[in-house]
Structures are given as structure tokens and as C-alpha cells.
Scaffold this motif. Structure first.
Motif, PDB file in Angstrom:
ATOM      1  N   PHE A 130       0.831  -1.209   0.000  1.00  0.00           N
ATOM      2  CA  PHE A 130       0.000   0.000   0.000  1.00  0.00           C
ATOM      3  C   PHE A 130       0.867   1.261   0.000  1.00  0.00           C
ATOM      4  CE2 PHE A 130      -3.405  -2.797   1.835  1.00  0.00           C
ATOM      5  CZ  PHE A 130      -4.261  -2.685   0.756  1.00  0.00           C
ATOM      6  N   GLU A 131       1.976   1.247   0.766  1.00  0.00           N
ATOM      7  CA  GLU A 131       2.871   2.402   0.797  1.00  0.00           C
ATOM      8  C   GLU A 131       3.510   2.629  -0.572  1.00  0.00           C
ATOM      9  OE1 GLU A 131       7.011   3.816   2.914  1.00  0.00           O
ATOM     10  OE2 GLU A 131       5.778   2.320   3.925  1.00  0.00           O
ATOM     11  N   MET A 132       3.944   1.531  -1.220  1.00  0.00           N
ATOM     12  CA  MET A 132       4.572   1.636  -2.531  1.00  0.00           C
ATOM     13  C   MET A 132       3.583   2.186  -3.562  1.00  0.00           C
ATOM     14  SD  MET A 132       6.509  -1.351  -4.675  1.00  0.00           S
ATOM     15  CE  MET A 132       5.078  -2.385  -4.731  1.00  0.00           C
ATOM     16  N   LEU A 133       2.310   1.792  -3.458  1.00  0.00           N
ATOM     17  CA  LEU A 133       1.293   2.249  -4.403  1.00  0.00           C
ATOM     18  C   LEU A 133       0.712   3.613  -4.026  1.00  0.00           C
ATOM     19  CD1 LEU A 133      -0.607  -1.109  -4.942  1.00  0.00           C
ATOM     20  CD2 LEU A 133       0.945   0.013  -6.529  1.00  0.00           C
ATOM     21  N   GLY A 134       1.092   4.120  -2.853  1.00  0.00           N
ATOM     22  CA  GLY A 134       0.563   5.406  -2.401  1.00  0.00           C
ATOM     23  C   GLY A 134      -0.905   5.327  -2.076  1.00  0.00           C
ATOM     24  N   ALA A 135      -1.322   4.208  -1.493  1.00  0.00           N
ATOM     25  CA  ALA A 135      -2.732   4.013  -1.167  1.00  0.00           C
ATOM     26  C   ALA A 135      -2.852   3.583   0.288  1.00  0.00           C
ATOM     27  CB  ALA A 135      -3.335   2.931  -2.069  1.00  0.00           C
ATOM     28  N   ASP A 136      -4.058   3.692   0.814  1.00  0.00           N
ATOM     29  CA  ASP A 136      -4.280   3.141   2.147  1.00  0.00           C
ATOM     30  C   ASP A 136      -5.051   1.836   2.018  1.00  0.00           C
ATOM     31  OD1 ASP A 136      -6.870   3.932   1.610  1.00  0.00           O
ATOM     32  OD2 ASP A 136      -6.802   5.678   2.921  1.00  0.00           O
ATOM     33  N   ALA A 137      -5.290   1.180   3.126  1.00  0.00           N
ATOM     34  CA  ALA A 137      -5.890  -0.163   3.098  1.00  0.00           C
ATOM     35  C   ALA A 137      -7.284  -0.177   2.478  1.00  0.00           C
ATOM     36  CB  ALA A 137      -5.935  -0.745   4.501  1.00  0.00           C
ATOM     37  N   ASP A 138      -7.991   0.956   2.489  1.00  0.00           N
ATOM     38  CA  ASP A 138      -9.355   1.000   1.939  1.00  0.00           C
ATOM     39  C   ASP A 138      -9.387   1.438   0.479  1.00  0.00           C
ATOM     40  OD1 ASP A 138     -10.333   0.260   4.419  1.00  0.00           O
ATOM     41  OD2 ASP A 138     -10.501   2.341   5.101  1.00  0.00           O
ATOM     42  N   SER A 139      -8.232   1.784  -0.089  1.00  0.00           N
ATOM     43  CA  SER A 139      -8.197   2.285  -1.460  1.00  0.00           C
ATOM     44  C   SER A 139      -8.294   1.155  -2.477  1.00  0.00           C
ATOM     45  CB  SER A 139      -6.902   3.059  -1.708  1.00  0.00           C
ATOM     46  OG  SER A 139      -6.860   4.209  -0.918  1.00  0.00           O
ATOM     47  N   TYR A 140      -8.721   1.544  -3.674  1.00  0.00           N
ATOM     48  CA  TYR A 140      -8.789   0.603  -4.791  1.00  0.00           C
ATOM     49  C   TYR A 140      -7.401   0.427  -5.391  1.00  0.00           C
ATOM     50  CZ  TYR A 140      -9.691  -1.122  -9.470  1.00  0.00           C
ATOM     51  OH  TYR A 140      -9.649  -1.848 -10.632  1.00  0.00           O
ATOM     52  N   ILE A 141      -7.017  -0.811  -5.625  1.00  0.00           N
ATOM     53  CA  ILE A 141      -5.743  -1.090  -6.289  1.00  0.00           C
ATOM     54  C   ILE A 141      -6.066  -1.567  -7.694  1.00  0.00           C
ATOM     55  CG2 ILE A 141      -3.658  -2.492  -6.300  1.00  0.00           C
ATOM     56  CD1 ILE A 141      -3.947  -2.757  -3.282  1.00  0.00           C
ATOM     57  N   GLY A 142      -5.771  -0.749  -8.684  1.00  0.00           N
ATOM     58  CA  GLY A 142      -6.027  -1.116 -10.068  1.00  0.00           C
ATOM     59  C   GLY A 142      -4.941  -2.048 -10.593  1.00  0.00           C
ATOM     60  N   THR A 143      -5.320  -2.939 -11.460  1.00  0.00           N
ATOM     61  CA  THR A 143      -4.359  -3.888 -12.033  1.00  0.00           C
ATOM     62  C   THR A 143      -4.008  -3.546 -13.468  1.00  0.00           C
ATOM     63  OG1 THR A 143      -6.160  -5.340 -12.706  1.00  0.00           O
ATOM     64  CG2 THR A 143      -5.175  -5.768 -10.551  1.00  0.00           C
ATOM     65  N   SER A 144      -4.412  -2.370 -13.928  1.00  0.00           N
ATOM     66  CA  SER A 144      -4.223  -2.043 -15.342  1.00  0.00           C
ATOM     67  C   SER A 144      -2.749  -2.000 -15.741  1.00  0.00           C
ATOM     68  CB  SER A 144      -4.905  -0.725 -15.682  1.00  0.00           C
ATOM     69  OG  SER A 144      -4.391   0.317 -14.885  1.00  0.00           O
ATOM     70  N   TYR A 145      -1.873  -1.496 -14.862  1.00  0.00           N
ATOM     71  CA  TYR A 145      -0.448  -1.441 -15.206  1.00  0.00           C
ATOM     72  C   TYR A 145       0.145  -2.846 -15.320  1.00  0.00           C
ATOM     73  CZ  TYR A 145      -0.788   3.519 -14.173  1.00  0.00           C
ATOM     74  OH  TYR A 145      -1.150   4.828 -14.182  1.00  0.00           O
ATOM     75  N   ALA A 146      -0.201  -3.709 -14.384  1.00  0.00           N
ATOM     76  CA  ALA A 146       0.301  -5.081 -14.434  1.00  0.00           C
ATOM     77  C   ALA A 146      -0.251  -5.810 -15.653  1.00  0.00           C
ATOM     78  CB  ALA A 146      -0.074  -5.831 -13.158  1.00  0.00           C
ATOM     79  N   GLU A 147      -1.516  -5.618 -15.953  1.00  0.00           N
ATOM     80  CA  GLU A 147      -2.115  -6.281 -17.110  1.00  0.00           C
ATOM     81  C   GLU A 147      -1.534  -5.744 -18.415  1.00  0.00           C
ATOM     82  OE1 GLU A 147      -3.836  -8.962 -17.073  1.00  0.00           O
ATOM     83  OE2 GLU A 147      -3.944  -8.954 -14.891  1.00  0.00           O
ATOM     84  N   ARG A 148      -1.181  -4.459 -18.462  1.00  0.00           N
ATOM     85  CA  ARG A 148      -0.580  -3.886 -19.672  1.00  0.00           C
ATOM     86  C   ARG A 148       0.776  -4.521 -19.957  1.00  0.00           C
ATOM     87  NH1 ARG A 148      -1.454  -2.232 -24.483  1.00  0.00           N
ATOM     88  NH2 ARG A 148       0.313  -3.543 -24.861  1.00  0.00           N
ATOM     89  N   ILE A 149       1.615  -4.677 -18.921  1.00  0.00           N
ATOM     90  CA  ILE A 149       2.929  -5.280 -19.143  1.00  0.00           C
ATOM     91  C   ILE A 149       2.773  -6.770 -19.469  1.00  0.00           C
ATOM     92  CG2 ILE A 149       3.492  -5.808 -16.732  1.00  0.00           C
ATOM     93  CD1 ILE A 149       5.962  -4.563 -19.382  1.00  0.00           C
ATOM     94  N   ASN A 150       1.783  -7.433 -18.874  1.00  0.00           N
ATOM     95  CA  ASN A 150       1.528  -8.841 -19.224  1.00  0.00           C
ATOM     96  C   ASN A 150       1.171  -8.972 -20.696  1.00  0.00           C
ATOM     97  OD1 ASN A 150       2.019  -9.704 -16.624  1.00  0.00           O
ATOM     98  ND2 ASN A 150      -0.146  -9.809 -16.057  1.00  0.00           N
ATOM     99  N   LEU A 151       0.332  -8.083 -21.201  1.00  0.00           N
ATOM    100  CA  LEU A 151      -0.046  -8.134 -22.610  1.00  0.00           C
ATOM    101  C   LEU A 151       1.157  -7.844 -23.507  1.00  0.00           C
ATOM    102  CD1 LEU A 151      -2.203  -8.385 -24.793  1.00  0.00           C
ATOM    103  CD2 LEU A 151      -2.633  -5.942 -24.525  1.00  0.00           C
ATOM    104  N   THR A 152       1.978  -6.875 -23.123  1.00  0.00           N
ATOM    105  CA  THR A 152       3.169  -6.555 -23.903  1.00  0.00           C
ATOM    106  C   THR A 152       4.110  -7.746 -23.967  1.00  0.00           C
ATOM    107  OG1 THR A 152       2.999  -4.232 -23.276  1.00  0.00           O
ATOM    108  CG2 THR A 152       5.138  -4.986 -24.091  1.00  0.00           C
TER     109      THR A 152
END
Length: 129
Positions: free
Chosen positions: A25-47
Motif C-alpha cells: 500500500f505504501e509503494m502504491l501510495g494508497a491506504d488499506a481502503d483504497s482501490y488497487i487497479g491492475t491495469s499497469y500489471a495487465e498492460r505489461i503482461n499483454l506486452t
């Protein structure tokens, strides 16, 4: 993970599979209640899937050993970071007929000052430490 009721998604549940949740959460700049999007991980997977045939299906390009698979990934990673310019990293310039300064991720991080050629990548000698 998605919770479904009669084939309708009613809730999405976030789970951190690897690592310490507080660090993630600290690395993503989010707190425990925030949404964690997977779009960046999915983009590199597709690439990776579209750039490396060994990720498409088991066939002629299938990695027979873990060692060769790792070497293919290492080469892809070097190509992706040093040779392939990324549109999202380009800088707008006004220099005659050139409108954009193309950059690679390595250039954006200040590791290098130019786009490498394949020959330069393959002949680069890694300094021994």
C-alpha cells in the motif's frame, strides 16, 4: 477476486498475494481502503505475451528449461528498457521538423542518454563489481 450472485458481479474483493500488505500500500501510495487497479500489471503482461512467442502457446518457441526461459525474459527486459521507445515517455520539442523527443524507460530514469541499438545491447560488457 469477484463475488458473483446468479452470474452477476456484486462485489470485488482485493487480496494481496505476495509481500507485506503495508509495504504494498505504501509503494502504491494508497491506504488499506483504497482501490488497487491492475491495469499497469495487465498492460505489461499483454506486452510480454505479444512480444515473446514463448508466452503464446506450447509449440516451437516453448521454453524447455527454466534457464532458457529466464534468458529470454532477461533479453526481453533489456530490449524493452533500452531499445524500444515508449510513446508515453516522449517529450514535446519544437526543433524544426521534429516534434517529439523519443525516450526509453532507461532514458527516463537517467540510466542512459540515448536509444540503444540491438548491436550496442548485445555487445555491452557489464562491469564486474
Amino acid at each position: 477476486m469477484k463475488k458473483k450472485v446468479k452470474n452477476y458481479v456484486v462485489e470485488t474483493v482485493q487480496r494481496i498475494i505476495f509481500g507485506d500488505p503495508d509495504e504494498i500500500f505504501e509503494m502504491l501510495g494508497a491506504d488499506a481502503d483504497s482501490y488497487i487497479g491492475t491495469s499497469y500489471a495487465e498492460r505489461i503482461n499483454l506486452t510480454i505475451r505479444t512480444s515473446l512467442a514463448r508466452f503464446i502457446r506450447k509449440g516451437m518457441n516453448f521454453s524447455k528449461t527454466k534457464r532458457m526461459h529466464q534468458k529470454a525474459i532477461d533479453l526481453f527486459q533489456a530490449w524493452y528498457n533500452f531499445i524500444k521507445p515508449h510513446k508515453s515517455l516522449r517529450l514535446k520539442i519544437d526543433s524544426g521538423n521534429r516534434k517529439w523527443f523519443q525516450r526509453t524507460p532507461a532514458m527516463a530514469e537517467g540510466i542512459t542518454d540515448h536509444i540503444w541499438s540491438l548491436k550496442e545491447l548485445l555487445t555491452f560488457r557489464v562491469p564486474v563489481q
